[in-house]
Design a protein around this motif. Structure first.
Motif, PDB file in Angstrom:
ATOM      1  N   VAL A 132      -2.026   6.223  -5.315  1.00 41.64           N
ATOM      2  CA  VAL A 132      -2.356   5.806  -6.032  1.00 41.64           C
ATOM      3  C   VAL A 132      -3.100   4.627  -5.563  1.00 41.64           C
ATOM      4  O   VAL A 132      -2.592   3.811  -4.730  1.00 41.64           O
ATOM      5  CB  VAL A 132      -0.945   5.389  -6.827  1.00 41.64           C
ATOM      6  N   GLY A 133      -3.583   3.343  -6.305  1.00 43.88           N
ATOM      7  CA  GLY A 133      -3.805   2.323  -6.066  1.00 43.88           C
ATOM      8  C   GLY A 133      -5.281   2.507  -5.477  1.00 43.88           C
ATOM      9  O   GLY A 133      -6.219   2.791  -5.720  1.00 43.88           O
ATOM     10  N   SER A 134      -5.298   1.560  -3.819  1.00 41.23           N
ATOM     11  CA  SER A 134      -6.868   1.512  -3.886  1.00 41.23           C
ATOM     12  C   SER A 134      -7.229   2.983  -3.180  1.00 41.23           C
ATOM     13  O   SER A 134      -6.657   3.128  -2.886  1.00 41.23           O
ATOM     14  CB  SER A 134      -7.041   0.742  -2.926  1.00 41.23           C
ATOM     15  N   LYS A 135      -8.657   2.871  -2.892  1.00 37.47           N
ATOM     16  CA  LYS A 135      -9.523   4.561  -3.118  1.00 37.47           C
ATOM     17  C   LYS A 135      -9.532   3.978  -1.407  1.00 37.47           C
ATOM     18  O   LYS A 135      -8.903   5.331  -0.479  1.00 37.47           O
ATOM     19  CB  LYS A 135     -10.563   3.731  -2.705  1.00 37.47           C
ATOM     20  N   SER A 136      -9.448   3.417  -0.696  1.00 30.26           N
ATOM     21  CA  SER A 136      -9.879   3.071   0.563  1.00 30.26           C
ATOM     22  C   SER A 136      -8.383   2.515   1.533  1.00 30.26           C
ATOM     23  O   SER A 136      -7.713   1.585   1.011  1.00 30.26           O
ATOM     24  CB  SER A 136     -11.153   2.177   1.736  1.00 30.26           C
ATOM     25  N   LYS A 137      -8.289   3.003   2.769  1.00 29.30           N
ATOM     26  CA  LYS A 137      -7.234   2.054   3.412  1.00 29.30           C
ATOM     27  C   LYS A 137      -7.671   0.586   3.992  1.00 29.30           C
ATOM     28  O   LYS A 137      -6.490  -0.218   4.695  1.00 29.30           O
ATOM     29  CB  LYS A 137      -6.008   2.965   4.282  1.00 29.30           C
ATOM     30  N   LYS A 138      -8.557   0.361   4.556  1.00 26.96           N
ATOM     31  CA  LYS A 138      -9.094  -0.895   4.735  1.00 26.96           C
ATOM     32  C   LYS A 138     -10.676  -1.024   3.786  1.00 26.96           C
ATOM     33  O   LYS A 138     -10.913  -0.496   3.257  1.00 26.96           O
ATOM     34  CB  LYS A 138      -9.932   0.124   6.494  1.00 26.96           C
ATOM     35  N   SER A 139     -10.321  -2.765   4.202  1.00 26.76           N
ATOM     36  CA  SER A 139     -11.639  -2.945   3.507  1.00 26.76           C
ATOM     37  C   SER A 139     -12.793  -2.219   3.960  1.00 26.76           C
ATOM     38  O   SER A 139     -13.217  -2.600   5.307  1.00 26.76           O
ATOM     39  CB  SER A 139     -11.436  -4.613   3.124  1.00 26.76           C
ATOM     40  N   LYS A 140     -13.753  -2.793   3.590  1.00 26.13           N
ATOM     41  CA  LYS A 140     -14.980  -2.607   3.658  1.00 26.13           C
ATOM     42  C   LYS A 140     -15.696  -3.859   4.291  1.00 26.13           C
ATOM     43  O   LYS A 140     -15.417  -4.763   3.758  1.00 26.13           O
ATOM     44  CB  LYS A 140     -16.208  -2.248   2.515  1.00 26.13           C
ATOM     45  N   SER A 141     -16.646  -3.670   5.273  1.00 26.49           N
ATOM     46  CA  SER A 141     -17.635  -5.281   5.617  1.00 26.49           C
ATOM     47  C   SER A 141     -19.011  -4.389   5.975  1.00 26.49           C
ATOM     48  O   SER A 141     -18.882  -2.876   6.349  1.00 26.49           O
ATOM     49  CB  SER A 141     -16.958  -5.180   7.122  1.00 26.49           C
ATOM     50  N   PRO A 142     -20.118  -5.770   6.052  1.00 24.11           N
ATOM     51  CA  PRO A 142     -21.032  -4.663   5.773  1.00 24.11           C
ATOM     52  C   PRO A 142     -21.655  -4.257   7.503  1.00 24.11           C
ATOM     53  O   PRO A 142     -20.787  -4.516   8.208  1.00 24.11           O
ATOM     54  CB  PRO A 142     -22.140  -6.274   5.895  1.00 24.11           C
ATOM     55  N   ASP A 176       1.134  -0.869   0.174  1.00 21.26           N
ATOM     56  CA  ASP A 176      -0.051   0.183   0.198  1.00 21.26           C
ATOM     57  C   ASP A 176       0.833   1.231  -0.616  1.00 21.26           C
ATOM     58  O   ASP A 176       2.080   0.920   0.555  1.00 21.26           O
ATOM     59  CB  ASP A 176      -1.538   0.211   1.824  1.00 21.26           C
ATOM     60  N   GLN A 177       0.350   2.299  -0.270  1.00 18.99           N
ATOM     61  CA  GLN A 177       1.085   3.429  -0.390  1.00 18.99           C
ATOM     62  C   GLN A 177       0.797   4.189   0.987  1.00 18.99           C
ATOM     63  O   GLN A 177      -0.172   4.643   1.681  1.00 18.99           O
ATOM     64  CB  GLN A 177       0.625   4.501  -1.543  1.00 18.99           C
ATOM     65  N   VAL A 206      -1.579  14.115   6.004  1.00 19.71           N
ATOM     66  CA  VAL A 206      -2.691  12.478   6.555  1.00 19.71           C
ATOM     67  C   VAL A 206      -3.382  11.862   5.064  1.00 19.71           C
ATOM     68  O   VAL A 206      -3.585  12.538   4.415  1.00 19.71           O
ATOM     69  CB  VAL A 206      -3.051  12.926   7.352  1.00 19.71           C
ATOM     70  N   PHE A 207      -3.850  10.679   5.365  1.00 19.33           N
ATOM     71  CA  PHE A 207      -4.502  10.595   4.990  1.00 19.33           C
ATOM     72  C   PHE A 207      -6.112  10.652   4.015  1.00 19.33           C
ATOM     73  O   PHE A 207      -6.585  10.691   5.645  1.00 19.33           O
ATOM     74  CB  PHE A 207      -5.112   8.314   4.404  1.00 19.33           C
ATOM     75  N   VAL A 208      -6.820  11.327   2.648  1.00 17.60           N
ATOM     76  CA  VAL A 208      -8.470  11.523   2.987  1.00 17.60           C
ATOM     77  C   VAL A 208      -9.003  10.584   1.844  1.00 17.60           C
ATOM     78  O   VAL A 208      -8.199  10.371   1.109  1.00 17.60           O
ATOM     79  CB  VAL A 208      -7.999  13.245   2.610  1.00 17.60           C
ATOM     80  N   GLU A 209      -9.763   9.943   2.287  1.00 19.01           N
ATOM     81  CA  GLU A 209     -10.142   8.739   2.344  1.00 19.01           C
ATOM     82  C   GLU A 209     -11.366   9.498   1.072  1.00 19.01           C
ATOM     83  O   GLU A 209     -11.879  10.708   1.785  1.00 19.01           O
ATOM     84  CB  GLU A 209     -10.949   7.794   2.644  1.00 19.01           C
ATOM     85  N   GLY A 210     -11.251   9.667  -0.369  1.00 21.31           N
ATOM     86  CA  GLY A 210     -12.349  10.456  -1.502  1.00 21.31           C
ATOM     87  C   GLY A 210     -13.563  10.150  -0.901  1.00 21.31           C
ATOM     88  O   GLY A 210     -14.220   9.288  -0.258  1.00 21.31           O
ATOM     89  N   GLY A 211     -14.227  10.579  -1.844  1.00 22.31           N
ATOM     90  CA  GLY A 211     -16.371  10.363  -2.107  1.00 22.31           C
ATOM     91  C   GLY A 211     -16.790  11.243  -2.630  1.00 22.31           C
ATOM     92  O   GLY A 211     -16.340  12.933  -3.073  1.00 22.31           O
ATOM     93  N   THR A 212     -17.839  11.896  -2.807  1.00 26.03           N
ATOM     94  CA  THR A 212     -18.550  12.348  -2.895  1.00 26.03           C
ATOM     95  C   THR A 212     -19.522  13.326  -2.140  1.00 26.03           C
ATOM     96  O   THR A 212     -19.360  13.111  -1.377  1.00 26.03           O
ATOM     97  CB  THR A 212     -20.067  11.923  -3.727  1.00 26.03           C
ATOM     98  N   PHE A 213     -18.952  14.943  -2.666  1.00 27.42           N
ATOM     99  CA  PHE A 213     -19.671  15.676  -1.530  1.00 27.42           C
ATOM    100  C   PHE A 213     -20.166  16.654  -2.831  1.00 27.42           C
ATOM    101  O   PHE A 213     -20.092  17.003  -4.260  1.00 27.42           O
ATOM    102  CB  PHE A 213     -18.743  16.245  -1.125  1.00 27.42           C
TER     103      PHE A 213
END
Length: 559
Positions: free
Chosen positions: A547-557, A53-54, A61-68
């Motif tokens: 670069v690479g994955s959008k999130s640093k953690k895998s999503k769970s239900p 991972d990057q 610091v990491f900022v997870e992207g999204g819509t706004f």
């Protein structure tokens, strides 16, 4: 029955491990999925199959992207319609935890002073072009002379945000920071000479793009530096004496982008969309799959003072509270600063980013326009793209800038600033070779695209009827030139018919400062300022693409 269930789980686990080891997992093994060939380098091709991972680069610091919803403000007393709400999506990125401080900027000035001594005539303009304008503190009806002398350099202000820096200087700081971080990575990994970090030779400078594109030309072509680390020596030895004598065979001796060791992206100024998204810190306001609209400032709520029992009434930012009130009444109710405040004086937002309101306004990358053209693009929105390519010399190699061909730009205020630095690859505008039959871009300079270029102008006509003097934005056009005697010829635009200050040289500034009232603390507010000028309440921070994955953690239900 319980033993039987445990046995089933154990068998299923073993089977899963076997499937993954046979290539059923998401990671590459040592053989290619496409051909079955070895990809460890034994057959020539090497693929980094262990890249995880990057990591966040220093200070970020990491900022997870999204819509706004970009541009949504609670109040619009200006009624200028320059922040009409529009829906945008931002990719994940990294943001400086704090504004760039005086101490951080002084580190660059010290480096420049050592490499390009200002007492040397040919280098004087390089250092002078990087020094912040400390005279921004002067006021014709105020006494601030001690600030002009001390704010940048006195140690009491080392952790205060740097001001007096133009947009152009901020961009150059980002470039310098990228090269210094990558240079240290190569030293720490044992690829380059460790002594080089303390070296100060203008003819032997490290540049990231040069290293990745033409590593034999970096450090002025001094290969003993580029391949002077312990790991390089081990690689030379493992290749054998015969291969070591063949200078043209450099396989494995230089770090390529495929290795994943150097920064995958450069430090840069954040785009306006990234800055606003990071300032909103929407994390705490998420409810299932929608955002609850309770934010007006980067913190939760509608007020500038804290409502928690622990620190009820404390200020949440450094800003102007009224006429003649830059901090409040001395004592408990004061916000802790009358001008700028030290970094981390207030709590961070939900992304862990400090001072996204108050303290200083901040430069962002975008060229200013009164609108955000979300009809054309709503993904990673940015206005300001100027596409370039590496210049190729007559010998077929990339053209690297030397100390003898540094070029300078004369700014509108008459200040000289280096356009390029020794060791960099000279850039030229893209041409028909890159734009031919493309549908996504057809020119080098896209700052005017759909707003200010000939096609979008109200004066637009076809054929020979186009008048180049009729522009969408009729801004002043000052002319500053330098004569052979070194003196400036400043020709100010004295026209009294100019209708705007907007042109391609003004950049967006975001966030309220210590000089601003509450309205400007709203992350959606926006202003502009000439990119070659500076103020005492305007600073900046750096960002970096992920670069690479959008999130640093895998999503769970959720349930």
């Amino acid at each position: 029955m319980k033993n039987y269930s445990v046995l089933n789980i154990f068998v299923a686990t073993i089977a899963s491990v076997l499937l993954i080891s046979c290539g059923g997992g998401s990671d590459y093994s040592n053989t290619s999925r496409g051909t079955g060939w070895d990809v460890t380098g034994k057959n020539g091709f090497e693929l980094n199959t262990k890249y995880k991972d990057q990591d966040a680069a220093p200070g970020l610091v990491f900022v997870e992207g999204g819509t706004f919803t970009m541009g949504r403000v609670k109040d619009d007393p200006m009624h200028d319609w320059n922040n009409t709400p529009n829906q945008q999506h931002v990719q994940s990125f990294y943001m400086d935890e704090t504004e760039v401080t005086n101490g951080m900027y002084l580190e660059m000035l010290d480096w420049i002073k050592g490499v390009f001594p200002p007492e040397v005539q040919e280098y004087r303009d390089i250092y002078n072009g990087a020094v912040p304008d400390t005279l921004v503190w002067r006021n014709r009806l105020g006494y601030n002379e001690d600030m002009t002398k001390n704010y940048l350099r006195f140690p009491a202000y080392a952790n205060y945000p740097v001001v007096g820096v133009s947009w152009i200087q901020a961009v150059e700081f980002c470039n310098w920071r990228t090269d210094r971080v990558n240079e240290k990575i190569l030293v720490d990994q044992g690829y380059t000479d460790r002594d080089q970090l303390g070296a100060r030779d203008a003819n032997q400078l490290f540049n990231t793009d040069t290293y990745l594109n033409a590593p034999t030309l970096v450090y002025g072509g001094n290969d003993s530096i580029t391949r002077g680390g312990k790991r390089s020596a081990q690689l030379e030895k493992s290749r054998g004496k015969l291969a070591a004598k063949r200078d043209t065979d450099t396989t494995g001796l230089y770090i390529t982008r495929e290795k994943g060791i150097l920064l995958p992206a450069a430090y840069r100024l954040p785009t306006e969309a990234e800055w606003e998204y990071a300032a909103l810190g929407l994390g705490s306001l998420r409810e299932y799959n929608s955002y609850r609209g309770r934010k007006k400032y980067p913190w939760d709520g509608q007020y500038t003072r804290s409502g928690s029992r622990k620190n009820r009434g404390d200020h949440l930012a450094n800003f102007k509270q009224g006429d003649g009130d830059y901090g409040g009444i001395a004592g408990w109710s004061d916000d802790g600063a009358d001008v700028t405040a030290p970094i981390k004086s207030y709590e961070p937002n939900d992304f862990g980013v400090y001072d996204m309101a108050g303290n200083v306004s901040e430069w962002v990358a975008d060229v200013y326009r009164p609108i955000v053209d979300d009809e054309f693009n709503d993904f990673n929105y940015y206005r300001g793209n100027v596409y370039t390519k590496n210049q190729i010399g007559p010998d077929g190699k990339i053209a690297v800038v030397t100390t003898e061909d540094i070029q300078y730009d004369t700014l509108s205020n008459g200040k000289l600033i280096a356009r390029n630095m020794p060791g960099e690859i000279r850039q030229i505008a893209v041409d028909d070779e890159e734009t031919y039959l493309r549908t996504n871009f057809d020119r080098s300079d896209n700052r005017n695209f759909r707003d200010g270029d000939a096609q979008s102008s109200k004066y637009y006509r076809t054929g020979d009827e186009i008048d180049p003097n009729q522009r969408m934005y009729d801004s002043p056009q000052h002319q500053v030139t330098v004569g052979e005697d070194g003196k400036f010829d400043r020709q100010y635009d004295k026209s009294n018919t100019r209708s705007t200050l907007i042109d391609n040289e003004v950049r967006v500034i975001k966030g309220g400062s210590w000089r601003d009232r509450e309205y400007w603390l709203d992350p959606a507010t926006r202003r502009f300022y000439p990119q070659d000028m500076a103020k005492d309440d305007l600073g900046f921070r750096c960002a970096m693409s992920r670069v690479g994955s959008k999130s640093k953690k895998s999503k769970s239900p959720r349930n």
